[in-house]
Scaffold this motif. Structure first.
Motif, PDB file in Angstrom:
ATOM      1  N   PHE A   1      -0.052  -0.692  11.384  1.00 63.15           N
ATOM      2  CA  PHE A   1       0.078  -0.974   9.965  1.00 63.15           C
ATOM      3  C   PHE A   1      -1.227  -1.440   9.326  1.00 63.15           C
ATOM      4  CE2 PHE A   1       4.480  -0.764  11.163  1.00 63.15           C
ATOM      5  CZ  PHE A   1       4.985  -0.009  10.124  1.00 63.15           C
ATOM      6  N   LEU A   2      -2.158  -1.887  10.147  1.00 62.82           N
ATOM      7  CA  LEU A   2      -3.496  -2.132   9.635  1.00 62.82           C
ATOM      8  C   LEU A   2      -4.137  -0.801   9.241  1.00 62.82           C
ATOM      9  CD1 LEU A   2      -5.701  -4.192   9.083  1.00 62.82           C
ATOM     10  CD2 LEU A   2      -6.500  -3.883  11.434  1.00 62.82           C
ATOM     11  N   ILE A   3      -3.945   0.196  10.096  1.00 67.00           N
ATOM     12  CA  ILE A   3      -4.457   1.540   9.790  1.00 67.00           C
ATOM     13  C   ILE A   3      -3.761   2.105   8.551  1.00 67.00           C
ATOM     14  CG2 ILE A   3      -4.574   3.929  10.620  1.00 67.00           C
ATOM     15  CD1 ILE A   3      -4.860   2.776  13.463  1.00 67.00           C
ATOM     16  N   ALA A   4      -2.422   1.925   8.491  1.00 61.75           N
ATOM     17  CA  ALA A   4      -1.664   2.426   7.337  1.00 61.75           C
ATOM     18  C   ALA A   4      -2.133   1.764   6.041  1.00 61.75           C
ATOM     19  CB  ALA A   4      -0.176   2.183   7.545  1.00 61.75           C
ATOM     20  N   SER A   5      -2.397   0.465   6.097  1.00 60.61           N
ATOM     21  CA  SER A   5      -2.862  -0.252   4.903  1.00 60.61           C
ATOM     22  C   SER A   5      -4.246   0.227   4.484  1.00 60.61           C
ATOM     23  CB  SER A   5      -2.889  -1.762   5.177  1.00 60.61           C
ATOM     24  OG  SER A   5      -1.589  -2.253   5.436  1.00 60.61           O
ATOM     25  N   ILE A   6      -5.115   0.457   5.455  1.00 58.68           N
ATOM     26  CA  ILE A   6      -6.461   0.952   5.154  1.00 58.68           C
ATOM     27  C   ILE A   6      -6.385   2.330   4.506  1.00 58.68           C
ATOM     28  CG2 ILE A   6      -8.640   1.726   6.188  1.00 58.68           C
ATOM     29  CD1 ILE A   6      -8.290  -0.507   8.262  1.00 58.68           C
ATOM     30  N   ILE A   7      -5.474   3.160   5.019  1.00 61.62           N
ATOM     31  CA  ILE A   7      -5.294   4.505   4.442  1.00 61.62           C
ATOM     32  C   ILE A   7      -4.831   4.403   2.991  1.00 61.62           C
ATOM     33  CG2 ILE A   7      -3.889   6.606   4.533  1.00 61.62           C
ATOM     34  CD1 ILE A   7      -3.924   6.329   7.596  1.00 61.62           C
ATOM     35  N   LEU A   8      -3.894   3.475   2.733  1.00 61.16           N
ATOM     36  CA  LEU A   8      -3.401   3.296   1.364  1.00 61.16           C
ATOM     37  C   LEU A   8      -4.508   2.802   0.437  1.00 61.16           C
ATOM     38  CD1 LEU A   8       0.187   1.761   1.685  1.00 61.16           C
ATOM     39  CD2 LEU A   8      -0.446   3.986   0.763  1.00 61.16           C
ATOM     40  N   ILE A   9      -5.366   1.931   0.952  1.00 59.97           N
ATOM     41  CA  ILE A   9      -6.484   1.444   0.140  1.00 59.97           C
ATOM     42  C   ILE A   9      -7.391   2.599  -0.255  1.00 59.97           C
ATOM     43  CG2 ILE A   9      -8.598   0.043   0.200  1.00 59.97           C
ATOM     44  CD1 ILE A   9      -7.065  -1.954   1.951  1.00 59.97           C
ATOM     45  N   ALA A  10      -7.574   3.532   0.682  1.00 58.57           N
ATOM     46  CA  ALA A  10      -8.474   4.671   0.432  1.00 58.57           C
ATOM     47  C   ALA A  10      -7.839   5.751  -0.442  1.00 58.57           C
ATOM     48  CB  ALA A  10      -8.907   5.281   1.761  1.00 58.57           C
ATOM     49  N   VAL A  11      -6.515   5.746  -0.555  1.00 58.52           N
ATOM     50  CA  VAL A  11      -5.837   6.787  -1.337  1.00 58.52           C
ATOM     51  C   VAL A  11      -6.171   6.628  -2.824  1.00 58.52           C
ATOM     52  CG1 VAL A  11      -3.588   7.591  -2.148  1.00 58.52           C
ATOM     53  CG2 VAL A  11      -3.931   7.107   0.261  1.00 58.52           C
ATOM     54  N   PRO A  12      -6.687   7.661  -3.470  1.00 54.80           N
ATOM     55  CA  PRO A  12      -6.993   7.564  -4.908  1.00 54.80           C
ATOM     56  C   PRO A  12      -5.712   7.594  -5.732  1.00 54.80           C
ATOM     57  CG  PRO A  12      -7.437   9.783  -4.117  1.00 54.80           C
ATOM     58  CD  PRO A  12      -7.074   8.979  -2.902  1.00 54.80           C
ATOM     59  N   THR A  13      -5.677   6.818  -6.796  1.00 50.61           N
ATOM     60  CA  THR A  13      -4.492   6.797  -7.660  1.00 50.61           C
ATOM     61  C   THR A  13      -4.546   7.890  -8.722  1.00 50.61           C
ATOM     62  OG1 THR A  13      -5.515   5.247  -9.217  1.00 50.61           O
ATOM     63  CG2 THR A  13      -4.296   4.300  -7.357  1.00 50.61           C
TER      64      THR A  13
ATOM     65  N   ALA B   1       3.434  -3.688   1.328  1.00 48.50           N
ATOM     66  CA  ALA B   1       4.364  -3.619   0.192  1.00 48.50           C
ATOM     67  C   ALA B   1       3.592  -3.568  -1.123  1.00 48.50           C
ATOM     68  CB  ALA B   1       5.300  -4.824   0.211  1.00 48.50           C
ATOM     69  N   PHE B   2       2.596  -4.434  -1.260  1.00 47.79           N
ATOM     70  CA  PHE B   2       1.792  -4.443  -2.485  1.00 47.79           C
ATOM     71  C   PHE B   2       1.067  -3.113  -2.675  1.00 47.79           C
ATOM     72  CE2 PHE B   2      -2.411  -4.977  -4.405  1.00 47.79           C
ATOM     73  CZ  PHE B   2      -2.053  -5.414  -5.675  1.00 47.79           C
ATOM     74  N   LEU B   3       0.451  -2.622  -1.609  1.00 49.56           N
ATOM     75  CA  LEU B   3      -0.302  -1.372  -1.705  1.00 49.56           C
ATOM     76  C   LEU B   3       0.612  -0.187  -1.997  1.00 49.56           C
ATOM     77  CD1 LEU B   3      -2.798  -1.905   1.245  1.00 49.56           C
ATOM     78  CD2 LEU B   3      -3.367  -1.820  -1.191  1.00 49.56           C
TER      79      LEU B   3
ATOM     80  N   LEU C   1       1.167   3.969  -4.734  1.00 47.20           N
ATOM     81  CA  LEU C   1       2.124   5.072  -4.691  1.00 47.20           C
ATOM     82  C   LEU C   1       3.108   5.053  -5.862  1.00 47.20           C
ATOM     83  CD1 LEU C   1       2.924   5.047  -0.857  1.00 47.20           C
ATOM     84  CD2 LEU C   1       1.243   6.446  -2.077  1.00 47.20           C
ATOM     85  N   LEU C   2       3.805   3.925  -6.033  1.00 48.20           N
ATOM     86  CA  LEU C   2       4.849   3.868  -7.061  1.00 48.20           C
ATOM     87  C   LEU C   2       4.278   3.996  -8.473  1.00 48.20           C
ATOM     88  CD1 LEU C   2       7.695   3.370  -8.127  1.00 48.20           C
ATOM     89  CD2 LEU C   2       7.306   0.915  -7.849  1.00 48.20           C
ATOM     90  N   ILE C   3       3.354   3.136  -8.824  1.00 52.26           N
ATOM     91  CA  ILE C   3       2.832   3.119 -10.194  1.00 52.26           C
ATOM     92  C   ILE C   3       2.158   4.440 -10.567  1.00 52.26           C
ATOM     93  CG2 ILE C   3       1.182   1.995 -11.757  1.00 52.26           C
ATOM     94  CD1 ILE C   3       1.822  -0.638 -10.324  1.00 52.26           C
TER      95      ILE C   3
END
Length: 376
Positions: free
Chosen positions: A16-28, A157-159, A164-166
């Motif tokens: 989940f550290l990897i998953a969180s890092i991936i989410l941080i890198a995902v462009p909105t 959850a925050f990421l 993703l959601l917003i």
């Protein structure tokens, strides 16, 4: 904690550290700069001039002149005059003093030379990070590896909501559907993070899904039945005026109701599931009826506090509105028929339905899962 459990914890943390890092890198898709010829920077207030501020009772209008020294960014070291515009709003206005650290917007000309500095607000990021660090340290000191898992679960959850959601809603996705999908994702992630991959988590996940579905249906029905418009959400009209006129605010409101209750639903479901698991572990001969009764007793104990928590959370956000109604001697019937209060009632009651129903759903599923001879 056994070696196997420790390995599972470490595996979860890494995953989940990897998953969180991936989410941080995902462009909105909304990273474009609104102010093309401007850049934010941290600055120290060196001097202030309040002579152009107009004081009217509690409110200030006009502007405050400040001399600031830039502390970050490409203009670090620059000392220049800045303007702090006051609009007569206690909520938005701020008055700086010498020595304050502020966040400013440095506007530049075509040759990239600074020509104007606008005072935005106090710089708070360092203090916020400090508070967050203290909380994380305290949580890890109390819970060990499980504390790290909780922190990562919170971050994920925050990421998920921010990345993703917003963006998906702003890009035209159905708000209600996007909120539901996000809640399902968080349930699938959070519960195993807290309890591991086992039947406890499975029972809690299935119980949560069942209660969330009912909450979703109730929120949609109550929103329609009470004729609540999504404009009761704070800043929702500003969102429309920002270029998102096609946004379905009412659908968003229903989704927010479900999203707001999701945390309490997951919390109670894992409590009930874990209690059933412990009963079965320490008393393997416990029958299905007794196991179900035990689960219901645990759920009954938690329902009252969870519903009260939900009520206090929603009432807290609207406390000043209620105070205004009372101060103006507004008739009680007027208060409870107003759109804002009706919206709060929908949020509280729809969430309460989900909290009440998650216990029997989780208990029924747990009876089926934990009554098997082989347990993992």
């Amino acid at each position: 904690m056994t070696k196997t459990d420790r390995k599972k914890d470490i595996s979860f943390i890494i995953a989940f550290l990897i998953a969180s890092i991936i989410l941080i890198a995902v462009p909105t898709g909304f990273e474009r700069a609104i102010y093309v010829n401007a850049a934010g920077a941290k600055a120290e207030v060196v001097e202030t001039d309040d002579s152009t501020i107009i004081q009217t009772g509690l409110f200030r209008t006009g502007d405050q002149r400040c001399r600031v020294r830039i502390l970050s960014g490409e203009h670090k070291g620059l000392e220049m005059d800045a303007v702090n515009l006051l609009a007569g709003s206690l909520k938005d206005d701020k008055v700086f003093r010498t020595g304050d650290i502020a966040w400013v917007l440095v506007e530049r000309d075509a040759d990239d030379n600074p020509i104007f500095i606008n005072m935005i607000d106090y710089y708070r990021l360092d203090k916020e990070l400090m508070l967050a660090a203290v909380f994380v340290i305290a949580l890890i000191a109390f819970s060990g590896l499980r504390g790290i898992r909780m922190v990562l679960s919170f971050a994920f959850a925050f990421l998920s909501i921010w990345k993703l959601l917003i963006p998906s809603v702003l890009k035209g996705g159905n708000p209600l559907l996007m909120c539901a999908v996000t809640l399902v994702l968080l349930t699938l992630v959070t519960l195993p993070m807290v309890s591991g991959i086992n039947k406890r988590s499975l029972a809690a996940i299935l119980g949560s899904f069942s209660a969330i579905t009912i909450t979703l249906l109730i929120s949609v029905f109550m929103t329609w039945f009470l004729r609540i418009h999504g404009s009761v959400l704070e800043m929702s009209e500003s969102l429309l005026y920002s270029g998102f006129m096609d946004l379905d605010l009412t659908s968003l409101f229903s989704g927010v109701v479900c999203l707001g209750a999701g945390g309490a639903i997951m919390d109670l479901s894992i409590d009930v599931s874990a209690a059933m698991w412990e009963v079965k572990e320490h008393a393997p001969d416990t029958g299905k009826r007794e196991l179900f009764k035990s689960a219901m007793e645990v759920g009954k104990a938690g329902v009252g506090t969870q519903i009260t928590t939900l009520l206090l959370a929603y009432m807290g956000s609207y406390l000043t509105l209620m105070m205004v109604y009372m101060a103006q001697a507004t008739p009680t019937l007027n208060i409870f028929t107003s759109k804002s209060i009706a919206g709060e009632i929908v949020q509280t009651l729809a969430g309460a339905f989900g909290i009440v129903l998650v216990t029997p759903f989780t208990a029924l599923i747990g009876v089926f899962l934990f009554s098997e001879k082989k347990r993992t």
